[in-house]
Motif scaffolding. Structure first.
Motif, PDB file in Angstrom:
ATOM      1  N   PRO A  65      -6.464   3.726  -7.207  1.00 52.99           N
ATOM      2  CA  PRO A  65      -6.685   2.399  -7.795  1.00 52.99           C
ATOM      3  C   PRO A  65      -5.648   1.370  -7.358  1.00 52.99           C
ATOM      4  O   PRO A  65      -5.973   0.187  -7.213  1.00 52.99           O
ATOM      5  N   ALA A  66      -4.415   1.804  -7.129  1.00 48.32           N
ATOM      6  CA  ALA A  66      -3.395   0.858  -6.661  1.00 48.32           C
ATOM      7  C   ALA A  66      -3.777   0.310  -5.290  1.00 48.32           C
ATOM      8  O   ALA A  66      -3.667  -0.897  -5.034  1.00 48.32           O
ATOM      9  N   ASN A  67      -4.242   1.180  -4.414  1.00 46.11           N
ATOM     10  CA  ASN A  67      -4.704   0.725  -3.094  1.00 46.11           C
ATOM     11  C   ASN A  67      -5.925  -0.175  -3.211  1.00 46.11           C
ATOM     12  O   ASN A  67      -6.070  -1.147  -2.463  1.00 46.11           O
ATOM     13  N   SER A  68      -6.815   0.159  -4.136  1.00 46.28           N
ATOM     14  CA  SER A  68      -8.023  -0.659  -4.316  1.00 46.28           C
ATOM     15  C   SER A  68      -7.668  -2.074  -4.746  1.00 46.28           C
ATOM     16  O   SER A  68      -8.205  -3.049  -4.211  1.00 46.28           O
ATOM     17  N   PHE A  69      -6.769  -2.189  -5.714  1.00 46.29           N
ATOM     18  CA  PHE A  69      -6.343  -3.520  -6.150  1.00 46.29           C
ATOM     19  C   PHE A  69      -5.614  -4.254  -5.030  1.00 46.29           C
ATOM     20  O   PHE A  69      -5.807  -5.457  -4.827  1.00 46.29           O
ATOM     21  N   ALA A  70      -4.771  -3.533  -4.304  1.00 47.94           N
ATOM     22  CA  ALA A  70      -4.019  -4.160  -3.211  1.00 47.94           C
ATOM     23  C   ALA A  70      -4.953  -4.654  -2.114  1.00 47.94           C
ATOM     24  O   ALA A  70      -4.703  -5.693  -1.491  1.00 47.94           O
ATOM     25  N   ASN A  71      -6.049  -3.945  -1.886  1.00 49.99           N
ATOM     26  CA  ASN A  71      -6.995  -4.341  -0.841  1.00 49.99           C
ATOM     27  C   ASN A  71      -7.858  -5.538  -1.241  1.00 49.99           C
ATOM     28  O   ASN A  71      -8.480  -6.167  -0.385  1.00 49.99           O
ATOM     29  N   LEU A  72      -7.905  -5.838  -2.537  1.00 40.74           N
ATOM     30  CA  LEU A  72      -8.660  -7.011  -2.977  1.00 40.74           C
ATOM     31  C   LEU A  72      -8.033  -8.300  -2.444  1.00 40.74           C
ATOM     32  O   LEU A  72      -8.739  -9.222  -2.043  1.00 40.74           O
ATOM     33  N   ALA A  73      -6.713  -8.343  -2.474  1.00 42.67           N
ATOM     34  CA  ALA A  73      -5.993  -9.523  -1.978  1.00 42.67           C
ATOM     35  C   ALA A  73      -4.657  -9.063  -1.410  1.00 42.67           C
ATOM     36  O   ALA A  73      -3.624  -9.150  -2.085  1.00 42.67           O
ATOM     37  N   PRO A  74      -4.665  -8.546  -0.197  1.00 45.24           N
ATOM     38  CA  PRO A  74      -3.441  -7.966   0.384  1.00 45.24           C
ATOM     39  C   PRO A  74      -2.255  -8.926   0.432  1.00 45.24           C
ATOM     40  O   PRO A  74      -1.109  -8.491   0.353  1.00 45.24           O
ATOM     41  N   ASN A  75      -2.532 -10.217   0.564  1.00 45.21           N
ATOM     42  CA  ASN A  75      -1.437 -11.189   0.645  1.00 45.21           C
ATOM     43  C   ASN A  75      -0.771 -11.439  -0.705  1.00 45.21           C
ATOM     44  O   ASN A  75       0.381 -11.878  -0.761  1.00 45.21           O
ATOM     45  N   ARG A  76      -1.492 -11.167  -1.781  1.00 37.89           N
ATOM     46  CA  ARG A  76      -0.963 -11.473  -3.112  1.00 37.89           C
ATOM     47  C   ARG A  76      -0.636 -10.224  -3.930  1.00 37.89           C
ATOM     48  O   ARG A  76       0.245 -10.259  -4.784  1.00 37.89           O
ATOM     49  N   ILE A  77      -1.396  -9.153  -3.700  1.00 36.13           N
ATOM     50  CA  ILE A  77      -1.214  -7.948  -4.516  1.00 36.13           C
ATOM     51  C   ILE A  77      -0.615  -6.839  -3.654  1.00 36.13           C
ATOM     52  O   ILE A  77      -1.234  -6.379  -2.694  1.00 36.13           O
ATOM     53  N   SER A  78       0.582  -6.421  -4.021  1.00 36.84           N
ATOM     54  CA  SER A  78       1.229  -5.312  -3.318  1.00 36.84           C
ATOM     55  C   SER A  78       0.762  -3.989  -3.932  1.00 36.84           C
ATOM     56  O   SER A  78       0.087  -3.970  -4.967  1.00 36.84           O
TER      57      SER A  78
END
Length: 201
Positions: A65-78
């Motif tokens: 899930p951390a990767n999934s959230f990060a892939n939603l907005a890579p520039n904003r979500i680490s």
């Protein structure tokens, strides 16, 4: 399989000791602590459960899930922020209230996984003797092509294992098949696959 066996063995032991199945480790530890009168036992056991829960969730359950959230907005979500979001949402959905609802589903799912494991173990260990033809794995007309790419014997064995596990829901006398769905499905699918593939070795 080892952890599944330990869980089943410990829960079975509680039936003998207390006359009822106590599957929740926290409930079992609370009872043991109360009976022994040893608060230190309860403290150490609860610390072990906390450490096990945290390490399991960090190592296994938070990465996807951390990767999934990060892939939603890579520039904003680490990755770290994605993990934090997943953790907060995980708390907000109150998973401790959902566990009873999903227990039957989880047992059914374990039956599916057990049936898959039975076929895989039988095919690799017994049928193939641990030897795979690597070139044929990537060839359409290879040894593993079967019928248009589908091994219907494996599908039949898989279905048989799942049906036997689910049969435990139809009659209380067969309940043990469902309660131990992983094992019953694995054994049945293993035997079925061995019989169906007998002359194809």
């Amino acid at each position: 399989p080892l952890f599944a066996f330990v869980g089943v063995a410990v829960t079975s032991a509680t039936v003998i000791l207390y006359g009822q199945a106590i599957w929740n480790p926290v409930d079992l530890l609370a009872r043991l602590t109360a009976e022994s009168g040893n608060a230190l036992l309860g403290l150490v056991a609860m610390l072990a459960i906390i450490v096990a829960t945290i390490t399991t969730n960090i190592a296994a359950n938070i990465v996807a899930p951390a990767n999934s959230f990060a892939n939603l907005a890579p520039n904003r979500i680490s990755f770290r922020l994605g993990g934090l979001c997943a953790g907060i949402i995980g708390i907000l959905i109150l998973p401790w209230k959902l566990i009873d609802m999903y227990q039957a589903w989880l047992i059914s799912y374990s039956g599916l996984l057990g049936a898959v494991a039975g076929v895989l173990i039988c095919d690799y260990v017994v049928i193939r003797r641990g030897v795979l033809k690597l070139r044929d794995l990537y060839t359409e007309a290879g040894a593993y092509a079967y019928t248009r790419g589908v091994n219907w014997r494996a599908v039949a064995a898989l279905g048989g294992g799942i049906m036997v596990a689910l049969a435990g829901t139809l009659d209380t006398r067969l309940r043990f098949l469902f309660d131990g769905a992983w094992f019953s499905a694995a054994i049945v699918s293993f035997v079925l696959y061995l019989v169906l593939m007998g002359h194809h070795r």
